[in-house]
Scaffold this motif. Sequence first.
Motif: not given
Length: 500
Positions: A411-437
């Motif tokens: 799951t994720h969400s993305v925002s841009v702050d007043t300085n133009g920087q992009i912030h991405i928050t993301i969760t890996n829900l798997s109990a035992d597997e990595s995820s490549e993005i």
Amino acid sequence: MDRLRIHPNKITGKINREIYGHFSEHLGRCIYGGIYVGEDSPIENVNGMRTDVIRALKEINVPVLRWPGGCFADEYHWMDGIGPKEKRKKMINTHWGGVVEDNSFGTHEYFELCRQLGCSAYVNGNLGSGTVREMSEWVEYITFEGLSPMAQLREANGSGEAWNVKYWGVGNENWGCGGNMNPEYYANEYRRYQTYIRDYRNDGGIHKICCGPNADDYTWTRTVLDTCYRNAAPEHHGFMDGLSLHYYTVPGDWKEKGSAVWFNEQDWYRTLSKTLYMEELIERHGKIMDEYDPDKKIGLIIDEWGTWYDCEPGTNPGFLYQQNTMRDALVAGINLNLFNRHCDRVKMANLAQMVNVLQAVLLTDGEQMVKTPTYYVFQMYKSHQGASLVDSTLETSGIGLEEAFMVPNLTHSVSVDTNGQIHITITNLSADESSEIEAEITEREVKEVTGELLAGDIHAKNTFEEPSNVQPVPLQNIILNNGTFQFKLPPSSVAHLVVK
């Protein structure tokens, strides 16, 4: 490889700071011992507030704090909590543990807490067992600057200057502990009570919060809105600025909720699946609200959310004390991503609760304090506060052990702050597997990407003996490649990336 596509020039909403709000009730050790120890305590404090707790909470930029409840709000009579502490009435806290409430933390102490935190006030008034006059006089006591009985009483109690209240809840859970009311009866009571919540400051007024539904009670939402809008001028928006929603993530059922620390992978996925049910609640209640309020003038106020397990063995069952693991961190990350992505309707949310109760960000034991995994999620996500939500899509796949409780791997969400920087928050829900993005940002040159990661075994937790088991570390091996970038998330993890 999962693909994330971000369109930073397509702004889809504003993420209110209040989405990252908190909740402190007169329940267990949330306030007494957790936040407030009194001026004479050997624990370091300023005007009774724990210095270590205040310092930690300021680091996550607490924007708003709801008080005094919760179920306690509808049995709380505010005049019991003012004046000399030795003369304040004592009462039995009938909702939470049957312990003595000495009212040493009252209105003045609450506003001192808000001052130290630098946060807005959200006061929940007593509709269930209180009177219109009592609530009206509390508003006057708190906010009126002129000559009046309540203003004079406040000054006599040591506060010549009035305080500012941004939000006012008119009752709490009035479908249950706040009076067991039917929705039409409550709505008519709400209309009456809110009439006497005066705008003494003439600065746009207090935002009035109407008691909304328990989880998926769509009948409550429709009936309350229908009653409040009936014969009301359109510009009054049903006499409300917000409608509350309460939903807790309970892995089992309300009789056997499950342990906070002893759980298996099946429990893990059930918990995360039930957390994701929040999105359906937001969308379905939001659709009903759209019928009455298509311009979204009324905010959906999710002022109680979080995990609820069986209390820790050996503790007072009425204190709702529970440990906090990486499972809770994932619950927090999922919910906050959902609130961000639905910020057109969700205007405030309040985690239950701040210290020592339910999904707390901090735990205390005497002089000791520990930051929970949930705390670090709030710390990592704080850049979203007041930022602009941007359009983004993320490829996901279903994971889980039971068909009924499958979840997306990310799951994720993305925002841009007043300085133009992009912030991405993301969760890996798997109990035992990595995820490549692989992430692509359109119409923007990617110069630099940095990140922080919260990860661990699904049972990982911080304790008073080992307070640093779970804490953020730099996200390593972010690879930039022709305008895209790649990164890897380990299982059971939450990440925050900053794109410049």
